[in-house]
Motif scaffolding. Structure first.
Motif, short mmCIF file in Angstrom:
data_model
loop_
_atom_site.label_atom_id
_atom_site.label_comp_id
_atom_site.label_asym_id
_atom_site.label_seq_id
_atom_site.Cartn_x
_atom_site.Cartn_y
_atom_site.Cartn_z
N ARG A 154 6.07 -7.60 15.38
CA ARG A 154 5.49 -6.27 15.52
C ARG A 154 6.47 -5.26 14.93
N PHE A 155 6.00 -4.05 14.69
CA PHE A 155 6.81 -3.11 13.93
C PHE A 155 8.12 -2.78 14.62
N THR A 156 8.14 -2.75 15.92
CA THR A 156 9.38 -2.43 16.65
C THR A 156 10.12 -3.68 17.11
N GLY A 157 9.66 -4.82 16.63
CA GLY A 157 10.22 -6.07 17.11
C GLY A 157 11.44 -6.54 16.36
N GLU A 158 11.89 -7.70 16.74
CA GLU A 158 13.09 -8.30 16.17
C GLU A 158 12.84 -8.70 14.72
N LEU A 159 13.80 -8.31 13.86
CA LEU A 159 13.72 -8.65 12.44
C LEU A 159 14.43 -9.96 12.15
N PHE A 160 13.82 -10.72 11.24
CA PHE A 160 14.42 -11.95 10.75
C PHE A 160 14.56 -11.82 9.23
N TYR A 163 8.63 -0.83 3.30
CA TYR A 163 8.19 -1.71 4.36
C TYR A 163 6.67 -1.74 4.40
N LEU A 168 16.91 0.45 3.85
CA LEU A 168 15.51 0.08 3.69
C LEU A 168 14.92 0.68 2.41
N TYR A 220 9.60 -6.25 5.23
CA TYR A 220 10.53 -5.21 4.80
C TYR A 220 11.32 -5.69 3.58
#
Lengths: 112, 109
Positions: A96-102, A48, A45, A33
């Protein structure tokens, strides 16, 4: 383990100049992203990439282009910089797309 | 799109005090994260918590998904806790993590 790495950290451009912000992640994440943060605000955003080979517009895509070069790298290009693009840019990745962002550490861009 | 509201917008604490930050959101979510943005601008992941309760040291978070809110608890605050705390959510139909406006915390020694 570096996580998400962005370059450059700082950049000053003149109106009309072009530049590319580079982002690389070493966590084998599928999704990447680009966000921008204006003073005193949350992040918005820009673009992405849900998976390698795909890119989609986010909330504020005008004036930007992106390239998902491979699974690790996702670049953001300003073709003709404008003062309204002065901001701090953050790259992020998630497994994954709905997962935790870093998030990376950010790139501060000033357009004069 | 989904709306995210954080409260309070600003908070000043004396070192050692406890605090609760709140995040309200307008739709069902499949992702909720709490971040701390330190004075140097770095975004630090605190919790990935679309539902339930988690604890990490002096910090804990609870998300009540059915009532569409999340709480971040900071106990025994330290000056290093200063910065902005963001809640960010994504709903099932969304393609982006939407950020709240943040809570700006200042912890005084």
């Amino acid at each position: 383990n570096a996580g998400v790495t962005q370059t450059p950290k700082f950049q000053v451009l003149k109106t009309g100049q072009s530049m590319t912000l580079q982002c690389a992640q070493d966590m084998n994440h599928n999704s990447m992203y680009w966000y921008r943060q204006d003073p005193g605000m949350g992040l918005r955003l820009i673009y992405y990439s849900a998976s390698e080979g795909t890119t989609d517009k986010g909330e504020v895509p005008n004036g930007y282009n992106v390239s998902r070069l491979n699974k690790r790298e996702f670049s953001l290009r300003l073709e003709s910089a404008a003062p309204s693009q002065t901001s701090v840019y953050f790259c992020a990745s998630s497994q994954r797309f709905t997962g935790e962002l870093f998030f990376g550490e950010g790139s501060r861009l000033t357009v004069l | 799109g989904i709306q995210v509201e954080q409260s309070p917008p600003d908070l000043i604490l004396q070192e050692g005090a406890n605090s609760t930050l709140r995040c309200n959101f307008s739709d069902s979510v499949n992702n909720l994260q709490w971040f701390h943005q330190n004075p140097w601008g770095q975004l630090i992941n605190l919790f990935y918590i679309p539902s339930g309760t988690k604890q990490n040291g002096r910090l804990s978070a609870t998300t009540v998904a059915t009532e569409r809110y999340s709480l971040l608890y900071i106990s025994s605050s330290q000056t290093t806790d200063s910065g902005v705390y963001f809640c960010a959510v994504r709903n099932n139909a969304g393609n982006m993590l939407t950020f709240g406006g943040g809570t700006r915390l200042m912890v005084k020694p």
